[in-house]
Write an enzyme that holds these catalytic residues in place. Structure first.
Site, mmCIF file in Angstrom:
data_model
loop_
_atom_site.group_PDB
_atom_site.id
_atom_site.type_symbol
_atom_site.label_atom_id
_atom_site.label_comp_id
_atom_site.label_asym_id
_atom_site.label_seq_id
_atom_site.Cartn_x
_atom_site.Cartn_y
_atom_site.Cartn_z
ATOM 1 N N CYS A 95 0.821 -1.210 0.000
ATOM 2 C CA CYS A 95 0.000 0.000 0.000
ATOM 3 C C CYS A 95 0.861 1.269 0.000
ATOM 4 O O CYS A 95 1.488 1.559 -1.014
ATOM 5 C CB CYS A 95 -1.006 -0.054 1.144
ATOM 6 S SG CYS A 95 -2.440 0.968 0.792
ATOM 7 N N HIS A 121 -3.483 -5.136 1.518
ATOM 8 C CA HIS A 121 -2.896 -5.376 2.853
ATOM 9 C C HIS A 121 -2.877 -6.863 3.199
ATOM 10 O O HIS A 121 -3.743 -7.327 3.945
ATOM 11 C CB HIS A 121 -3.700 -4.600 3.899
ATOM 12 C CG HIS A 121 -3.506 -3.140 3.834
ATOM 13 N ND1 HIS A 121 -2.589 -2.465 4.594
ATOM 14 C CD2 HIS A 121 -4.102 -2.223 3.050
ATOM 15 C CE1 HIS A 121 -2.619 -1.181 4.301
ATOM 16 N NE2 HIS A 121 -3.539 -1.001 3.365
ATOM 17 N N GLU A 155 -1.095 -8.370 5.212
ATOM 18 C CA GLU A 155 -0.805 -8.572 6.644
ATOM 19 C C GLU A 155 -2.084 -8.555 7.488
ATOM 20 O O GLU A 155 -2.050 -8.932 8.649
ATOM 21 C CB GLU A 155 0.189 -7.504 7.135
ATOM 22 C CG GLU A 155 -0.357 -6.108 7.360
ATOM 23 C CD GLU A 155 -0.594 -5.300 6.072
ATOM 24 O OE1 GLU A 155 -0.441 -5.862 4.969
ATOM 25 O OE2 GLU A 155 -0.954 -4.116 6.192
#
Ligand code: GLN
Length: 196
Positions: A85, A177, A179
């Site tokens: 990002c 994202h 994660e």
């Protein structure tokens, strides 16, 4: 083998990346001496095999990279960089916003806020080139896209708005994202590409 992964910890989702890389390393059978830790200054970077540049606000992270004298050390970093990002904005060669001074490590042009106000956040199942096990459930939050990539860049995924996942050599950049979900396939692919 011991693997040391740094997560740039100036602003943004640092702890989520640390957790995701710890899970990825465990899933790949690295245990004992491997470590994932925050990177705040040039000396931290010297200990890393790989660096994650997290999401957050790219203008802020860019300013803090300069303030902490990390610009040159990251440009010269010999390991792989996993950029998500805001990280994807920072690792590019060209960005549509002069407030960001990009690091110039992946040859691409970035539109920082390509999805505009109506669609600031969304989730979608994204096909990713060469990724086994089906599409990747991707979470997009005020995401950028690449509008153009150089010859050395492999495009891994795109949406109608633009390119959302790329690899160039040892570096990977994702507009979403990884994660934030439980799926570590992209973290593992990045690490395997580094042969670690
Ligand atoms: N588009 C944002 C920026 O350029 C990044 C958003 C994010 O990292 N979630 O800073």
């Amino acid at each position: 083998m011991d693997v040391r992964i740094g997560v740039l910890a100036l602003q943004g989702n640092v702890s989520e990346h640390i957790g995701a890389f710890e899970r990825a390393l465990a899933g790949m059978g690295h245990t004992d001496q491997s470590s994932v830790f925050p990177v705040k200054r040039p000396a931290d970077l010297e200990r890393c095999d790989a660096l994650a540049i997290p999401g957050g606000e790219s203008t802020t992270i860019s300013r803090l990279i300069d303030k902490n004298q990390l610009d040159e050390p990251i440009r010269r970093f010999p390991g792989g960089i996993f950029a998500t990002c805001a990280g994807m904005v920072l690792i590019a060669t060209r960005v549509d916003d002069p407030k960001v001074r990009p690091l110039g490590l992946i040859d691409m042009t970035i539109d920082r806020n390509a999805f505009g106000r109506q669609k600031e956040s969304f989730e979608t199942d994204l096909p990713v080139k060469g990724l086994l096990g089906g599409p990747f459930h991707a979470i997009f939050i005020r995401a950028p896209v690449a509008t153009q990539t150089g010859l050395g860049v492999t495009v891994l995924s795109r949406l109608p708005q633009g390119i959302v996942a790329v690899e160039q050599g040892r570096h990977m950049a994702l507009a979403f994202h990884p994660e934030l979900g439980g799926d570590t396939r992209l973290h593992e692919r990045f690490l395997k590409n580094l042969k670690i």
